[in-house]
Design a protein around this motif. Structure first.
Motif, PDB file in Angstrom:
ATOM      1  N   VAL A 219       5.097 -28.876 -49.705  1.00 35.68           N
ATOM      2  CA  VAL A 219       6.551 -29.096 -50.047  1.00 35.68           C
ATOM      3  C   VAL A 219       6.556 -30.734 -50.619  1.00 35.68           C
ATOM      4  O   VAL A 219       7.686 -31.034 -51.075  1.00 35.68           O
TER       5      VAL A 219
ATOM      6  N   ARG B 109       2.763 -33.035 -41.712  1.00 38.68           N
ATOM      7  CA  ARG B 109       2.229 -33.971 -42.670  1.00 38.68           C
ATOM      8  C   ARG B 109       0.811 -34.359 -42.666  1.00 38.68           C
ATOM      9  O   ARG B 109       0.351 -34.683 -41.453  1.00 38.68           O
TER      10      ARG B 109
ATOM     11  N   ARG C 259       9.394 -29.436 -38.204  1.00 37.70           N
ATOM     12  CA  ARG C 259       9.805 -28.524 -39.424  1.00 37.70           C
ATOM     13  C   ARG C 259       8.405 -28.513 -40.418  1.00 37.70           C
ATOM     14  O   ARG C 259       8.529 -27.517 -41.322  1.00 37.70           O
ATOM     15  N   SER C 260       7.603 -29.554 -40.299  1.00 42.26           N
ATOM     16  CA  SER C 260       6.699 -29.661 -41.759  1.00 42.26           C
ATOM     17  C   SER C 260       5.549 -30.448 -40.905  1.00 42.26           C
ATOM     18  O   SER C 260       5.643 -31.223 -39.787  1.00 42.26           O
TER      19      SER C 260
ATOM     20  N   THR D  92       2.736 -33.060 -47.563  1.00 50.30           N
ATOM     21  CA  THR D  92       3.526 -32.297 -46.606  1.00 50.30           C
ATOM     22  C   THR D  92       3.701 -30.762 -46.843  1.00 50.30           C
ATOM     23  O   THR D  92       3.804 -30.339 -47.896  1.00 50.30           O
ATOM     24  N   PHE D  93       3.446 -30.086 -45.762  1.00 53.63           N
ATOM     25  CA  PHE D  93       3.506 -28.710 -45.600  1.00 53.63           C
ATOM     26  C   PHE D  93       4.751 -28.204 -44.752  1.00 53.63           C
ATOM     27  O   PHE D  93       4.902 -28.876 -43.514  1.00 53.63           O
ATOM     28  N   SER D  94       5.511 -27.212 -45.280  1.00 60.04           N
ATOM     29  CA  SER D  94       6.411 -26.527 -44.181  1.00 60.04           C
ATOM     30  C   SER D  94       5.787 -26.035 -43.188  1.00 60.04           C
ATOM     31  O   SER D  94       4.561 -25.588 -43.410  1.00 60.04           O
ATOM     32  N   ASN D  95       6.546 -25.605 -42.194  1.00 62.30           N
ATOM     33  CA  ASN D  95       5.975 -24.738 -40.954  1.00 62.30           C
ATOM     34  C   ASN D  95       5.662 -23.465 -41.349  1.00 62.30           C
ATOM     35  O   ASN D  95       5.240 -22.648 -40.376  1.00 62.30           O
TER      36      ASN D  95
END
Lengths: 170, 440
Positions: free
Chosen positions: B124, B109, B106-107, B116-119
């Motif tokens: 985020v 890290r 989903r993300s 943390t980055f979203s896909n």
């Protein structure tokens, strides 16, 4: 002080010794390019020789590997290597197979599952390469000796970037 | 050093003389580190480069991480279903945000400070956010997204925001061949798991040349010819077919099969059991495409070179080969097999089996290719022999596959890009390519 072995332990040691000797002989025949002898004397008629891809090592059968030879194709591979039509193995590589950690994973009566670690050093055309991996053998019991029915070499390398190719039999 | 003095930097590398049917390449092109460094900026920083196939990121959140043009990137399908290509580098301090070669998340890290980055690439999560002032906006720190696009399932990226051509324009005549590959399944094509990751101690362009060179087949690959003969397939010395220049550096060879093709071209080497299934598939292609195009899809081999570093070889199996330079004298090679998603399981096994026979670092052919291009690279150490010759077929209206037209198309584009002419602008006006597109 002498160590007393139980009957069971003594049988296990004998079996382990015979398996190890078998693997060492196989390594020697391959190192000495006695490939036909190896094929004729040490393999079953339905042998499978496989090297899975370096990025899929979980044994799934739907993946593409690096080598997946049945007996006929392995025979072809051997004949090619011996008849000097293979440019990358002419002159022939010098190889040295170091086998360790020989372990009998299961004794199924008619056949054994055997694991070992292997490093194959290969020298040729000005290059030196080491292939590091794990042997997974299925050995069929044949009298006092064995024959190889399944021979899987799981490479530990992430890629063969350094090696470029795998032109010998591991 | 006298050798170097004889070679001023401005000397041309590609000597193209159509009038004399002469085409020579100065071997500095393969050995000079300055040339290799210039290739990265003039070619790999500008062209559309192959990243992967969309089937490698099948579901939301699936991703692959790999190097493209010397840069670590992530190709990810976001939760919204869109395929994006990101720089695999945290926007905070630069660590790889993705160290697994493939997966589904989903993300992403970053392991360094847990950013943390979203896909979909948005930042985020930032631990202990009060360390930043009011001017800090997460929206400014999303993953760097590269310009990417997909043609018939093949995903490409360009690192040049000013690249004037769309992907389809850039592919020029190569689209015709990508169509012939992607038309092989109504359900779509897919990459088979298990990549052959290898390389060579040679300049990357030697593998590109080798991959469109049919001339060497019977000489270098005697053992494969012997193997095919043992299976009842005897390839003729002159294979027929023709080579093509497809514009913008792309080229192809198209020729009759030397052996069976798992899609729909049966020969005895596949065994009698699958014959009815394969012939039924062939008949379905005739219904779908008409006899002429069906024959071209199912009963013709092709090797497509997409400038600069993608090869698609569609023969006894389909291989996608991505070739990456590592300095002047080394390359990394990634090969995967492409197949119809809805392929019959028995035929899939035949495809894989015959793929391995010919292709890959342990096949009956590729190891000799690797060794011979390494041999060329070693031969270049003798700088007295200054040029390689690539003139075969310049004397013909329609060069054969044993000629060197596709390689010349590659080199002409290479030369344009390396020497500052914007080949992209020039060729955009002539989508067929400046050097003719051959038959069809």
């Amino acid at each position: 002080m002498t160590i007393e072995l139980s009957v069971d332990e003594a049988a296990q040691v004998r079996l382990w010794h015979r398996v190890s000797q078998f693997l060492f002989r196989e390594a020697r025949l391959l190192d000495e390019w006695r490939l036909r002898e190896w094929y004729d004397e040490m393999l079953t008629d339905d042998v499978r020789y496989a090297v899975p891809a370096t990025d899929v090592r979980d044994g799934t059968t739907d993946a593409l590997g690096l080598v997946d030879d049945d007996a006929a194709r392995l025979r072809q591979r051997i004949e090619q290597l011996l008849n000097d039509e293979v440019w990358c193995e002419n002159p022939r590589s010098r190889t040295n197979r170091m086998i360790g950690n020989v372990e009998i994973l299961a004794d199924r009566g008619t056949h054994l599952d055997v694991a070992a670690n292997v490093v194959v050093h290969r020298f040729g055309h000005g290059r030196s390469d080491a292939y590091v991996g794990k042997y997974r053998f299925e050995l069929v019991v044949a009298g006092e000796s064995f024959r190889v029915r399944r021979r899987v070499v799981v490479l530990d390398h992430e890629t063969l970037y350094e090696h470029g190719k795998l032109s010998i039999i591991l | 050093m006298t050798i170097e003095l004889q070679r001023p930097v401005g000397d041309p590398i590609v000597l193209d003389d159509p009038g004399r049917h002469s085409f020579r390449v100065d071997r500095r092109a393969y050995t000079d580190e300055d040339v290799a460094a210039r290739e990265l900026t003039r070619i790999f920083d500008r062209c559309w480069l192959y990243v992967g196939h969309e089937s490698e990121v099948p579901g939301p959140g699936s991703y692959v991480a790999r190097d493209v043009g010397g840069r670590p990137v992530v190709m990810a399908r976001g939760s919204d279903g869109v395929i994006r290509v990101f720089a695999n580098s945290c926007t905070h301090r630069g660590a790889l945000i993705c160290s697994q070669p493939a997966g589904q998340v989903r993300s992403f890290r970053c392991p360094y400070h847990d950013w943390t980055f979203s896909n979909q690439g948005d930042l985020v999560g930032v631990p202990i956010p009060d360390g930043y002032g009011p001017g800090f906006r997460k929206a400014d720190f999303g993953l760097a997204r590269h310009r990417s696009d997909t043609y018939r399932g093949f995903v490409f990226v360009t690192f040049d925001p000013q690249q004037p051509l769309t992907l389809t324009e850039y592919l020029a005549g190569a689209t015709e061949y990508l169509d012939l590959v992607d038309d092989q399944s109504e359900a779509g094509m897919e990459v088979i798991r298990g990549a052959q990751l290898h390389g060579a101690q040679a300049n990357w362009k030697l593998m590109m040349e080798n991959s469109v060179d049919i001339y060497h087949f019977r000489a270098l690959h005697k053992r494969y010819v012997t193997y095919m003969e043992s299976l009842g397939s005897v390839p003729p010395r002159r294979r027929g077919g023709f080579g093509r220049a497809l514009g913008l550096g792309h080229g192809a060879n198209e020729l009759p099969p030397a052996a069976a093709r798992p899609l729909a071209y049966w020969t005895p080497m596949f065994g009698a059991e699958v014959r009815p299934r394969i012939e039924a598939t062939a008949a379905r292609f005739v219904d779908r495409f008409g006899p002429e195009r069906a024959q071209r899809i199912t009963g013709t081999n092709r090797a497509l070179l997409v400038f600069p570093n993608l090869m698609i070889i569609d023969a006894i199996a389909i291989t996608i080969r991505k070739i990456d330079p590592v300095g002047a004298g080394r390359m990394a090679i990634t090969s995967v097999a492409l197949a119809p998603r809805d392929e019959d399981p028995d035929i899939r096994e035949l495809r894989k089996s015959h793929y391995l026979t010919f292709l890959g670092p342990a096949g009956f052919a590729t190891p000799d290719d690797i060794e011979i291009i390494e041999s060329c690279q070693r031969g270049y150490l003798n700088r007295t022999v200054r040029y390689s010759d690539l003139s075969r077929g310049m004397n013909k209206e329609v060069p054969e596959t044993t000629d060197e037209l596709p390689a010349r198309e590659f080199w002409r584009q290479w030369d344009r890009l390396m020497h500052g002419d914007d080949g992209h602008h020039v060729e955009a006006a002539h989508p067929g390519g400046a050097h003719g597109t051959g038959p069809r």
